[in-house]
Design a protein around this motif. Structure first.
Motif, mmCIF file in Angstrom:
data_model
loop_
_atom_site.group_PDB
_atom_site.id
_atom_site.type_symbol
_atom_site.label_atom_id
_atom_site.label_comp_id
_atom_site.label_asym_id
_atom_site.label_seq_id
_atom_site.Cartn_x
_atom_site.Cartn_y
_atom_site.Cartn_z
ATOM 1 N N ASN A 147 0.876 -1.107 -0.168
ATOM 2 C CA ASN A 147 -0.335 -0.186 0.070
ATOM 3 C C ASN A 147 1.071 1.238 -0.062
ATOM 4 N N HIS A 148 1.725 1.323 -1.138
ATOM 5 C CA HIS A 148 2.330 2.674 -1.181
ATOM 6 C C HIS A 148 2.758 2.498 -2.548
ATOM 7 N N GLN A 149 2.794 4.152 -2.316
ATOM 8 C CA GLN A 149 3.088 4.737 -3.871
ATOM 9 C C GLN A 149 4.364 6.117 -3.623
ATOM 10 N N TYR A 150 4.857 6.400 -5.041
ATOM 11 C CA TYR A 150 5.918 7.377 -4.485
ATOM 12 C C TYR A 150 4.948 8.796 -5.524
ATOM 13 N N ARG A 151 5.149 9.766 -4.766
ATOM 14 C CA ARG A 151 4.901 11.392 -5.657
ATOM 15 C C ARG A 151 5.933 12.151 -5.455
ATOM 16 N N SER A 156 12.927 15.189 -4.339
ATOM 17 C CA SER A 156 13.812 14.954 -4.479
ATOM 18 C C SER A 156 14.913 13.388 -4.484
ATOM 19 N N GLU A 157 14.259 13.359 -3.119
ATOM 20 C CA GLU A 157 14.542 12.001 -2.331
ATOM 21 C C GLU A 157 13.928 10.316 -2.767
ATOM 22 N N GLU A 158 14.156 9.906 -2.818
ATOM 23 C CA GLU A 158 12.846 7.987 -2.823
ATOM 24 C C GLU A 158 12.254 8.108 -1.383
ATOM 25 N N ASP A 159 13.117 7.920 -0.530
ATOM 26 C CA ASP A 159 12.407 7.910 0.900
ATOM 27 C C ASP A 159 10.855 9.290 0.733
ATOM 28 N N GLY A 160 11.283 10.205 1.138
ATOM 29 C CA GLY A 160 10.513 11.341 0.993
ATOM 30 C C GLY A 160 9.418 11.590 -0.057
ATOM 31 N N GLN A 161 9.499 10.961 -1.273
ATOM 32 C CA GLN A 161 8.040 10.517 -2.536
ATOM 33 C C GLN A 161 7.203 9.970 -1.758
#
Length: 460
Positions: A147-151, A156-161
């Motif tokens: 249950n996750h997606q990338y915004r 610019s950091e993957e974890d923060g997306q």
């Protein structure tokens, strides 16, 4: 050739051949990496009604339980096409299990729980769950893995997306809870890889030891070096590589602990206890009129279903006894894991699989060789480094379980104790407090921690 280069083949085989068979990433463990991120929509527009209602759960429940349940009951009977990619099957499972749990639970316990799913949810949920090899209800893998997606516009950091796809409440506390769980899983990816590398190195060390023993009368290379041709690793090099891998595994588990500790930073204690726990015992109709079906009492979503930490236990030979809570609980939780991951812990099932699948299972067990090093009258520096690295890794896993006990005490045991104290005749001792999986929570977690502690070896 350096020791690092000599282990590259094992690394490549694990990363490119073995791990993908089990939907495992060397970067993020059992959680999918960004390159294989969960689907956020269906390629077939016919399935959009599922996604539409899942994105309105909080809004409709705020209006009333009836508004949400009525919207669910009006859904058409849908099915995932056989040709759909695996990511869309996982999305369907995430959406349907979340909608189903919200339908049962409602806005809150006081507003009225129901114990029967509508056929338009129960039928496709069971079909999707069967296809994925998971329980047909809300499980750990929904909140913690899929249950996750990338915004990308957020950072610019993957974890923060990172963000969730569906939610019961749309509250930041729920998002923080799910993403913290996901980050713990992702942090363990390299630890899982390093543990498997250790297992492969153990097999290599055993072969070298047997070969040296066989050739002892005609080759005298000293008690520990076991020299080999230039393109192969010596036993000392194997031991050093094992020690290095244990150090990386220890570091990975330490990062899991760091991520878990961040749960406090964004999830309110009362919110978790009052909003996110789920009931058991639900009727799943098998006919449109709801007159036929079966009652299912499932485990619910619990961290005990994490494939990662059961894999760490297996890699480090942490044994949870069957005559105590820990052993039966661990076995029960495996049934909620995706099918291929469940097989990792069932040797009897592995026998019926292809050679590639069977290849993976035995790699989960390496501590027996390390224990054998203790029986030697003296140890080489490399052997001592292996024992020390193993012990440090086990202690780090013990440390994670200590932190888990603190988190569970804060979010589950503490609120449960306070709730009991406000109930006439309510028990105030922890022995009656049950986890999501029906376990005696305090005793179970402390038992798992103590089982881990007992696994450390004596001599370093």
């Amino acid at each position: 050739m350096s020791t690092a280069n000599k282990t590259q083949d094992s690394f490549s085989i694990l990363v490119n051949s073995v791990l993908p068979e089990y939907s495992i990433s060397h970067l993020t463990g059992f959680a999918p990496p960004k390159s294989k991120a969960p689907a956020v929509k269906f390629s077939s527009p016919s399935l959009d009604p599922w996604l539409d209602v899942s994105l309105k759960i909080a809004t409709l429940l705020t209006e009333s339980n009836e508004a949400f349940r009525s919207g669910v009951e009006k859904l058409p009977l849908l099915a995932v096409p056989d040709s759909a990619p695996i990511e869309e099957w996982r999305l369907a499972y995430t959406v349907l299990s979340t909608v189903g749990a919200a339908y049962i639970w409602g806005k809150d316990p006081e507003s009225g729980i129901v114990d029967k799913l509508p056929y338009v949810i129960a039928c496709p949920l069971q079909d999707v769950a069967d296809a994925l090899g998971v329980e047909p209800g809300l499980t750990y893998i929904v909140g913690g893995i899929w249950n996750h997606q990338y915004r990308e516009e957020r950072s610019s950091e993957e974890d923060g997306q990172l963000d969730t796809i569906v939610s019961f409440t749309d509250a930041p506390d729920e998002t923080h809870f799910n993403l913290t769980t996901l980050r713990v899983e992702r942090a363990g990816g390299d630890g899982l890889l390093q543990g498997l590398i250790v297992s492969q190195l153990v097999a290599r060390a055993i072969r070298l030891t047997m070969s040296a023993s066989h050739n002892h009368n005609s080759h005298d290379h000293g008690p520990h070096s076991h020299q080999t041709p230039g393109n192969l690793m010596s036993l000392d090099e194997v031991h050093q590589a094992m020690a290095d891998a244990f150090h990386k595994m220890e570091t990975s588990i330490s990062q899991c602990t760091v991520e878990l500790s961040k749960m406090r930073n964004g999830c309110g204690v009362d919110f978790f206890y009052n909003e996110l726990s789920q009931p058991n015992g639900v009727f799943y109709p098998s006919s449109p009129d709801g007159t036929k079906g079966e009652w299912l009492k499932l485990s619910g979503a619990t961290a005990g279903q994490s494939s990662l930490f059961q894999a760490f236990d297996a890699l480090l030979m942490v044994v949870h006894p069957n005559n105590q809570d820990q052993g039966p609980f661990a076995k029960k939780m495996r049934k909620a894991m995706p099918g291929k991951q469940y097989i990792l812990f069932r040797p009897s099932l592995r026998e019926n699989l292809s050679p590639d699948y069977r290849h993976f299972g035995p790699q989960l067990y390496s501590a027996g060789y390390i224990q054998s090093l203790l029986s030697k009258p003296e140890s080489s520096p490399g052997e001592r480094a292996v024992i020390g690295g193993y012990n440090a890794t086990v202690r780090e896993l013990e440390g994670f379980r200590n932190e888990h006990i603190k988190i569970v005490t804060l979010y589950v045991i503490g609120p449960a104790r306070r709730a009991q104290q406000t109930t006439a005749g309510g028990a105030e001792d922890d022995s009656q407090m049950r986890g999501t999986g029906g376990s005696n929570l305090a005793r179970l977690l402390k038992g798992m921690r103590d089982d881990t502690k007992r696994t450390t070896l004596e001599r370093e």
